[in-house]
Design an enzyme around this catalytic site. Structure first.
Site, short mmCIF file in Angstrom:
data_model
loop_
_atom_site.label_atom_id
_atom_site.label_comp_id
_atom_site.label_asym_id
_atom_site.label_seq_id
_atom_site.Cartn_x
_atom_site.Cartn_y
_atom_site.Cartn_z
N GLY A 174 1.07 -1.09 -0.08
CA GLY A 174 -0.08 0.11 -0.11
C GLY A 174 0.98 1.35 0.12
O GLY A 174 1.93 1.32 -0.56
N PRO A 177 2.94 4.71 1.63
CA PRO A 177 3.73 5.01 2.53
C PRO A 177 3.11 5.57 3.73
O PRO A 177 3.47 5.35 4.94
CB PRO A 177 4.73 6.12 1.80
CG PRO A 177 4.57 5.98 0.33
CD PRO A 177 3.08 5.36 0.18
N GLY A 222 1.79 2.79 5.48
CA GLY A 222 2.83 1.87 5.91
C GLY A 222 3.25 2.37 7.26
O GLY A 222 3.89 1.50 7.99
N GLU A 240 5.63 -3.17 1.08
CA GLU A 240 5.62 -3.13 -0.34
C GLU A 240 5.01 -1.92 -0.75
O GLU A 240 3.88 -1.74 -0.91
CB GLU A 240 4.95 -3.98 -1.24
CG GLU A 240 5.53 -5.76 -0.49
CD GLU A 240 6.72 -5.93 -1.17
OE1 GLU A 240 7.32 -5.50 -2.18
OE2 GLU A 240 7.67 -6.77 -0.46
N CYS A 295 2.08 -0.05 -9.29
CA CYS A 295 3.33 0.36 -8.37
C CYS A 295 4.26 0.00 -9.20
O CYS A 295 5.27 1.00 -9.26
CB CYS A 295 3.25 -0.50 -7.15
SG CYS A 295 3.52 -2.36 -7.35
P1 NAD Z 1 -3.33 2.24 1.15
O1 NAD Z 1 -2.07 2.38 2.01
O2 NAD Z 1 -4.43 3.32 1.12
O3 NAD Z 1 -4.30 0.92 1.61
C1 NAD Z 1 -3.40 -0.26 1.70
C2 NAD Z 1 -4.34 -1.15 2.68
O4 NAD Z 1 -4.07 -0.84 4.04
C3 NAD Z 1 -5.70 -1.59 2.47
O5 NAD Z 1 -5.77 -2.65 2.73
C4 NAD Z 1 -6.46 -0.54 3.42
O6 NAD Z 1 -7.79 -1.01 3.71
C5 NAD Z 1 -5.42 -0.57 4.52
N1 NAD Z 1 -5.92 0.76 5.26
C6 NAD Z 1 -5.93 1.94 4.89
N2 NAD Z 1 -5.72 2.76 5.85
C7 NAD Z 1 -5.44 2.01 6.96
C8 NAD Z 1 -5.29 2.50 8.43
N3 NAD Z 1 -5.46 3.73 8.79
N4 NAD Z 1 -5.05 1.42 9.19
C9 NAD Z 1 -4.90 0.21 8.99
N5 NAD Z 1 -5.03 0.04 7.66
C10 NAD Z 1 -5.25 0.77 6.60
O7 NAD Z 1 -2.78 1.82 -0.15
P2 NAD Z 1 -3.78 1.67 -1.71
O8 NAD Z 1 -4.22 2.97 -1.94
O9 NAD Z 1 -4.60 0.51 -1.41
O10 NAD Z 1 -2.59 1.26 -2.73
C11 NAD Z 1 -1.87 2.35 -3.32
C12 NAD Z 1 -0.42 2.39 -3.09
O11 NAD Z 1 0.08 1.11 -2.83
C13 NAD Z 1 0.30 3.21 -3.96
O12 NAD Z 1 1.15 3.88 -3.53
C14 NAD Z 1 1.25 1.97 -4.73
O13 NAD Z 1 2.50 2.25 -5.38
C15 NAD Z 1 1.19 0.76 -3.56
N6 NAD Z 1 1.47 -0.46 -4.13
C16 NAD Z 1 2.48 -1.18 -3.98
C17 NAD Z 1 2.73 -2.50 -4.47
C18 NAD Z 1 4.10 -3.04 -4.47
O14 NAD Z 1 4.02 -4.35 -4.78
N7 NAD Z 1 5.14 -2.53 -3.97
C19 NAD Z 1 1.52 -2.86 -5.41
C20 NAD Z 1 0.49 -2.15 -5.18
C21 NAD Z 1 0.50 -1.09 -4.89
#
Ligand code: NAD
Length: 473
Positions: free
Chosen positions: A185, A187, A190, A207, A245
């Site tokens: 997800g 940063p 993260g 990731e 990503c």
């Molecule tokens: P996100 O960080 O919004 O969400 C990721 C996960 O975290 C989801 O399951 C979400 O429900 C959960 N989440 C969201 N807020 C939370 C909180 N406050 N507490 C706990 N959990 C929470 O990311 P996204 O919008 O789903 O994905 C987009 C990002 O992910 C982009 O930056 C992209 O580059 C990155 N990404 C990386 C990879 C990789 O393999 N490196 C792959 C796909 C996407």
């Protein structure tokens, strides 16, 4: 949720996940799920993202089938303890590295490849013998519901569970103690995950994303140019409309080659998408607005050389190319994650190296070139999760390459054996014999013991002996 977590923990403690047979049975069940439910997956991805089934197969179902088969074929070997050599000070004894499961692991996935990025880490977590909770993204609700429904039906539902919900559910899960958290997800989230994990000293893999550049050298051969352009489009718009990503975030090209490249990109986009009906949609209104605002500012809008049209009802943004937008504009400082492609010109293609080095380390760098000197410089002078020459995205499909970021693009590498390692603890097991006992290890410290110890620690007598006996090369 509490009940489900308790059930998973207790089931893990029963020791069931440790056997090869349980792990294989789960991997085979996952394979059956992928074959039986291919159509349901296509439907979920179509509803969530407007993904065409060919794209859904290319980027999710097909890749998963390949990865599960690879794990099934290699699992016995991965689980076998590795015998290692021992130094003289420990002779005679045997030493092995024994992989053991970490325990109960939590997998967070993102919405852009909602099936692939939930099940790819699951393959590694099962292979390593863990119990697993998957928390898919709420922004791809059909895919999340599909996972919840089918995982519990096909896999051991006491040991592998899917918990759906948004940030609240994520927060609640993070309040618990886990043996490993694997997060895909942003940063921003993260950081939240890492802070929660720190309370329990839980190991984490992040990731993340970032801005992945594609360097395009002025390839001399017309056929190579054509292939390069197709592969860039394949790694930009064909990959979930740029919501990937490892998708191409921006292009670096020499000034003199930029007009030719842009013309070729335009022509190929028209060929690939005569009506845009097979292009994925933007995930939701929020991301649509975010992308629209990236090109709203006149200083950026004026640099659009192709596309730019959008339809907020259909969540559609046309493949859009910009030539030299300001480098301090958000489109060049933030991850784009959508169908906008800035083309940045440099005087000499070698200047791309400095351009990349002065920015956060990307998840992927792509370079289209036949210049071996440039390739070598990129390998040694840049840092990124991966570096791919003359293609895009395909590194993700290679089970024998680790996949993951570095620096701002995350940490922790998975895929193939790297996934197994990520979800395993490598336990050092030493089996000592009572046969020989060295008194130099103990007091009283007579005058000879220190020099004797020095010679024992300094010189590898065991290897020498084994070599003399022809047992080691
Ligand atoms: P996100 O960080 O919004 O969400 C990721 C996960 O975290 C989801 O399951 C979400 O429900 C959960 N989440 C969201 N807020 C939370 C909180 N406050 N507490 C706990 N959990 C929470 O990311 P996204 O919008 O789903 O994905 C987009 C990002 O992910 C982009 O930056 C992209 O580059 C990155 N990404 C990386 C990879 C990789 O393999 N490196 C792959 C796909 C996407």
């Amino acid at each position: 949720m509490e009940g489900e977590l308790k059930e998973v923990r207790e089931a893990y403690e029963s020791g069931k996940t440790r056997s090869l047979s349980w792990r294989l049975s789960q991997l085979k069940a996952l394979l059956r799920l992928l074959y039986d439910k291919e159509d349901d997956i296509f439907k979920a991805l179509e509803q969530d993202l407007g993904k065409h089934r060919a794209e859904a197969y290319r980027d999710e179902v097909g890749l998963l089938i390949k990865s599960v088969n690879y794990a099934i074929g290699n699992l016995r070997k991965w689980m076998t303890p590795n015998k290692v050599s021992v130094p003289l000070v420990a002779f005679p004894s045997r030493a092995d590295i024994v992989p053991e499961p970490l325990g109960v692991v939590l997998i967070f996935s993102s919405w852009n490849f909602p099936i692939g990025l939930s099940l790819e880490p699951l393959i590694g977590a099962i292979s390593a013998g863990n119990a697993i909770i998957i928390k898919p993204s709420e922004l791809a609700p059909e895919s999340a519901e599909f996972l919840a429904r089918s995982v519990s039906k096909y896999l051991d539902d006491k040991l592998v569970k899917v918990i759906t919900g948004g940030p609240d559910a994520g927060q609640k899960l993070l309040d618990h103690k886990w043996d490993k958290i694997f997060f895909t997800g942003s940063p921003r989230v993260g950081r939240i995950v890492m802070a929660a994990a720190a309370k329990h000293l839980t190991p984490v893999s992040l990731e993340l994303g970032g801005k992945c550049p594609a360097i395009i050298d002025s390839l001399t051969n017309a056929r190579d140019r054509k292939i390069a352009v197709r592969r860039i489009i394949g790694g930009k718009w064909v990959a979930c409309s740029g919501q990937a990503c490892i998708g191409v975030d921006y292009i670096l090209v020499e000034e003199k080659f930029a007009p030719i490249l842009i013309d070729m990109l335009k022509a190929t986009i028209e060929k690939f998408y005569p009506a845009f009906d097979t292009l994925s949609k933007i995930i939701n209104k929020h991301h649509f607005q975010r992308l629209a605002s990236l090109i709203k500012d006149p200083s950026v809008a004026d640099t659009i050389v192709h596309g730019g049209s959008m339809d907020s009802d259909k969540l559609f943004i046309e493949p859009t190319i910009l030539l030299d937008p300001p480098l301090d504009a958000e489109i060049m400082t933030e991850e784009i994650f959508g169908p906008l492609l800035p083309v940045i010109t440099v005087k000499k293609i070698e200047d791309s190296i400095d351009f990349i080095r002065t920015r956060p380390k990307p998840l992927a760098i792509y370079a289209f070139t036949q210049d071996e000197k440039l390739k070598n410089r990129l390998v040694s002078e840049t840092s990124s999760g991966s570096l791919t020459f003359n293609d895009t995205m395909l590194q993700f499909a290679i089970d024998t390459l680790p996949f993951g970021g570095v620096g701002a693009s995350g940490f922790g590498q998975y895929h193939g054996k790297f996934s197994f390692d990520m979800f395993s603890h490598k336990k050092s097991v030493m089996r000592r014999s009572f046969l020989l006992e060295y008194s130099f290890r103990y007091p009283p410290w007579d005058g000879w013991k220190l020099p004797f110890m020095r010679s024992v620690f300094h010189f590898d007598y065991v290897s020498l002996l084994l070599r003399l006996l022809g047992l080691k090369r």
